[in-house]
Design an enzyme around this catalytic site. Structure first.
Site, PDB file in Angstrom:
ATOM      1  N   LYS A 114      -1.558 -11.916  -9.218  1.00 10.47           N
ATOM      2  CA  LYS A 114      -2.842 -12.173  -8.376  1.00 10.47           C
ATOM      3  C   LYS A 114      -3.861 -11.156  -9.126  1.00 10.47           C
ATOM      4  O   LYS A 114      -3.628 -10.052  -9.818  1.00 10.47           O
ATOM      5  CB  LYS A 114      -2.810 -11.520  -7.085  1.00 10.47           C
ATOM      6  CG  LYS A 114      -3.635 -11.482  -6.179  1.00 10.47           C
ATOM      7  CD  LYS A 114      -3.586 -10.788  -4.868  1.00 10.47           C
ATOM      8  CE  LYS A 114      -4.924 -10.438  -4.214  1.00 10.47           C
ATOM      9  NZ  LYS A 114      -4.800  -9.489  -2.985  1.00 10.47           N
TER      10      LYS A 114
ATOM     11  N   LYS B 118      -8.996  -6.347  -7.290  1.00  9.34           N
ATOM     12  CA  LYS B 118      -9.957  -5.318  -7.809  1.00  9.34           C
ATOM     13  C   LYS B 118      -9.003  -4.067  -7.880  1.00  9.34           C
ATOM     14  O   LYS B 118      -9.385  -3.639  -8.970  1.00  9.34           O
ATOM     15  CB  LYS B 118     -10.802  -4.922  -6.596  1.00  9.34           C
ATOM     16  CG  LYS B 118     -11.594  -5.842  -5.907  1.00  9.34           C
ATOM     17  CD  LYS B 118     -12.292  -5.450  -4.459  1.00  9.34           C
ATOM     18  CE  LYS B 118     -12.364  -6.371  -3.360  1.00  9.34           C
ATOM     19  NZ  LYS B 118     -13.319  -6.758  -2.611  1.00  9.34           N
TER      20      LYS B 118
ATOM     21  N   LYS C 110       0.911  -1.166  -0.173  1.00  8.34           N
ATOM     22  CA  LYS C 110       0.215   0.117   0.140  1.00  8.34           C
ATOM     23  C   LYS C 110       0.852   1.228  -0.048  1.00  8.34           C
ATOM     24  O   LYS C 110       0.512   2.461  -0.662  1.00  8.34           O
ATOM     25  CB  LYS C 110      -1.089  -0.012   1.047  1.00  8.34           C
ATOM     26  CG  LYS C 110      -2.167  -0.895   1.293  1.00  8.34           C
ATOM     27  CD  LYS C 110      -3.344  -0.594   0.004  1.00  8.34           C
ATOM     28  CE  LYS C 110      -3.979  -1.703  -0.122  1.00  8.34           C
ATOM     29  NZ  LYS C 110      -4.774  -1.615  -1.468  1.00  8.34           N
TER      30      LYS C 110
HETATM   31  P1  TYM Z   1     -10.308  -8.970   0.244  1.00  9.54           P
HETATM   32  O1  TYM Z   1     -11.587  -8.258   0.157  1.00  9.54           O
HETATM   33  O2  TYM Z   1      -9.093  -8.555  -0.680  1.00  9.54           O
HETATM   34  O3  TYM Z   1     -10.641 -10.439  -0.304  1.00  9.54           O
HETATM   35  C1  TYM Z   1     -11.697 -11.244   0.011  1.00  9.54           C
HETATM   36  C2  TYM Z   1     -11.116 -12.562  -0.025  1.00  9.54           C
HETATM   37  O4  TYM Z   1     -10.942 -13.219  -1.228  1.00  9.54           O
HETATM   38  C3  TYM Z   1      -9.628 -13.628  -1.245  1.00  9.54           C
HETATM   39  N1  TYM Z   1      -8.865 -13.247  -2.591  1.00  9.54           N
HETATM   40  C4  TYM Z   1      -8.248 -14.286  -3.215  1.00  9.54           C
HETATM   41  N2  TYM Z   1      -8.335 -15.382  -3.345  1.00  9.54           N
HETATM   42  C5  TYM Z   1      -7.580 -16.065  -4.079  1.00  9.54           C
HETATM   43  N3  TYM Z   1      -7.064 -15.338  -5.292  1.00  9.54           N
HETATM   44  C6  TYM Z   1      -7.204 -14.055  -5.464  1.00  9.54           C
HETATM   45  N4  TYM Z   1      -6.816 -13.698  -6.425  1.00  9.54           N
HETATM   46  C7  TYM Z   1      -7.936 -13.337  -4.455  1.00  9.54           C
HETATM   47  N5  TYM Z   1      -8.219 -12.062  -4.429  1.00  9.54           N
HETATM   48  C8  TYM Z   1      -8.783 -12.023  -3.163  1.00  9.54           C
HETATM   49  C9  TYM Z   1      -9.112 -12.889  -0.124  1.00  9.54           C
HETATM   50  O5  TYM Z   1      -8.042 -13.835   0.258  1.00  9.54           O
HETATM   51  C10 TYM Z   1      -9.947 -12.984   0.772  1.00  9.54           C
HETATM   52  O6  TYM Z   1     -10.197 -14.253   1.637  1.00  9.54           O
HETATM   53  N6  TYM Z   1      -8.321  -8.319   4.606  1.00  9.54           N
HETATM   54  C11 TYM Z   1      -9.371  -8.751   3.860  1.00  9.54           C
HETATM   55  C12 TYM Z   1     -10.894  -8.841   4.400  1.00  9.54           C
HETATM   56  C13 TYM Z   1     -11.083  -9.187   5.901  1.00  9.54           C
HETATM   57  C14 TYM Z   1     -10.983 -10.149   6.194  1.00  9.54           C
HETATM   58  C15 TYM Z   1     -10.958 -10.173   7.716  1.00  9.54           C
HETATM   59  C16 TYM Z   1     -11.037 -11.570   5.751  1.00  9.54           C
HETATM   60  C17 TYM Z   1     -10.885  -8.175   6.847  1.00  9.54           C
HETATM   61  N7  TYM Z   1     -11.091  -8.989   7.899  1.00  9.54           N
HETATM   62  C18 TYM Z   1     -10.974 -11.311   8.633  1.00  9.54           C
HETATM   63  C19 TYM Z   1     -10.933 -12.798   6.646  1.00  9.54           C
HETATM   64  C20 TYM Z   1     -11.012 -12.462   8.119  1.00  9.54           C
HETATM   65  C21 TYM Z   1      -9.267  -8.450   2.630  1.00  9.54           C
HETATM   66  O7  TYM Z   1      -8.939  -7.338   2.130  1.00  9.54           O
HETATM   67  O8  TYM Z   1      -9.899  -9.350   1.424  1.00  9.54           O
END
Ligand code: TYM
Length: 328
Positions: free
Chosen positions: A194, A197, A111
């Protein structure tokens, strides 16, 4: 019964990386476990959204969750900001989280590189808020993609540190989970490691079939294999990695063999891949369109989820305040 929790940031739409990395695993677990799934709207404040966007995105993600198969009768589905108890735990955890370890976190370093003009304290303490999300429900398993592994490791560190500091055995060690397999990382169609978004390389669950086909046909490839059993380039490996998730095992095996024998035509591979992604996304897209019309249902789901999640969070906060030495 085990407690399972997962979440997603409220910014942007759900893409197939989110679905295959995390959501699908969670959906499989919702019946047999005590499941919590939430929309991380506090986390989204790190990018300073305006009030309309904040509200609109959370709603959109809720619709997509439901359309993808989360069942509010089986799991507790809620908005993070409906459970302010999580912020009290965030404060407690921040007191024992150290600058060095937060600065070393990969997502923080990314970031800082991506938005050097907005390196706020919320970004630095993103992992403690995430730990609070998980520990507030004392989750055992956290179905997430591979990119969240380090955050889970930090959650375990914070949980153990709390236990040691107060000489208790209160928080459990939550584990990242993917049905006995390795954690998944869905790559981008642009050759990058990866799909995301913020990376602009994603296929969204709400994309129309024509859009999906176009995106897949445009995916990066190479000149093609020149020797039998040649190692795949990153671009080609990416297409196979996605195929492994969306296509039948026979389809994957067929193209893998064609690659190894140098008879593969990338156009055919992409066409098949596009059709298999469309088959997976189309029913979800139809439900998204249907559910978007039903405001009342969305409100009911949010209200019921908030109540259940809060009741559980309050219990944890009461215990934690007691352990730390605060009045209840
Ligand atoms: P976020 O919103 O980036 O993604 C949500 C979930 O999708 C998974 N993910 C992926 N898995 C495989 N390949 C990819 N290209 C890919 N892109 C995203 C992420 O691993 C995630 O499981 N910090 C977290 C949100 C969060 C969270 C939590 C998750 C906040 N608190 C507590 C679990 C438990 C996040 O930004 O995910």
């Amino acid at each position: 019964m085990e407690t399972v929790l997962s979440g997603i940031r409220s910014t942007g739409n759900l893409h197939i990386g989110n679905y295959f990395g995390a959501l699908r695993n969670f959906i499989r677990m919702q019946r047999e476990n005590n499941c919590y799934f939430f929309i991380a709207d506090y986390h989204s404040l790190t990018t300073h959204p305006n009030p309309e966007d904040l509200k609109g995105s959370a709603r959109q993600i809720l619709v997509e969750y439901l359309a993808a198969g989360l069942d509010p009768d089986q799991c507790t589905l809620y908005l993070q900001s409906d459970v302010p108890e999580v912020l009290e735990l965030y404060l407690f955890l921040n007191m024992n989280a150290y600058l060095g370890e937060l600065e070393r976190c990969t997502s923080f370093k990314d970031k800082v590189r991506q938005q050097p003009e907005n390196v706020n304290a919320g970004l630095l303490t993103y992992p403690t808020l995430m730990a609070a999300d998980i520990l507030i429900h004392r989750a055992d398993k956290v179905p997430v993609g591979k990119d969240q592994e380090q955050h889970l490791e930090m959650t375990r560190t914070f949980a153990n540190r709390f236990n040691r500091m107060y000489k208790v055995d209160y928080f459990k060690e939550p584990q990242a989970y993917n049905f006995g397999e390795n954690l998944v990382k869905i790559p981008g169609l642009d050759g990058s490691l990866k799909m995301g978004k913020s990376e602009g390389n994603a296929i969204y669950l709400r994309d129309e079939p024509a859009v999906i086909r176009k995106k897949v046909m445009r995916a990066k490839t190479d000149q093609g294999p020149t020797q039998e059993n040649q190692e795949k380039s990153q671009e080609i490996q990416n297409l196979f990695t996605i195929m492994k998730q969306v296509s039948a095992p026979e389809t994957y095996a067929y193209f893998d063999e064609a690659y190894n024998k140098c008879t593969i035509r990338y156009g055919d591979l992409k066409k098949q891949l596009a059709e298999d992604i469309v088959s997976c996304c189309e029913p979800i897209r139809e439900r998204i369109l249907e559910l978007s019309q039903n405001e009342k249902r969305l409100d009911e789901v949010m209200d019921a989820g908030a109540e259940k999640a809060r009741a559980n969070a309050r219990k944890t906060i009461r215990d934690v305040r007691e352990i730390i030495g605060f009045r209840n």
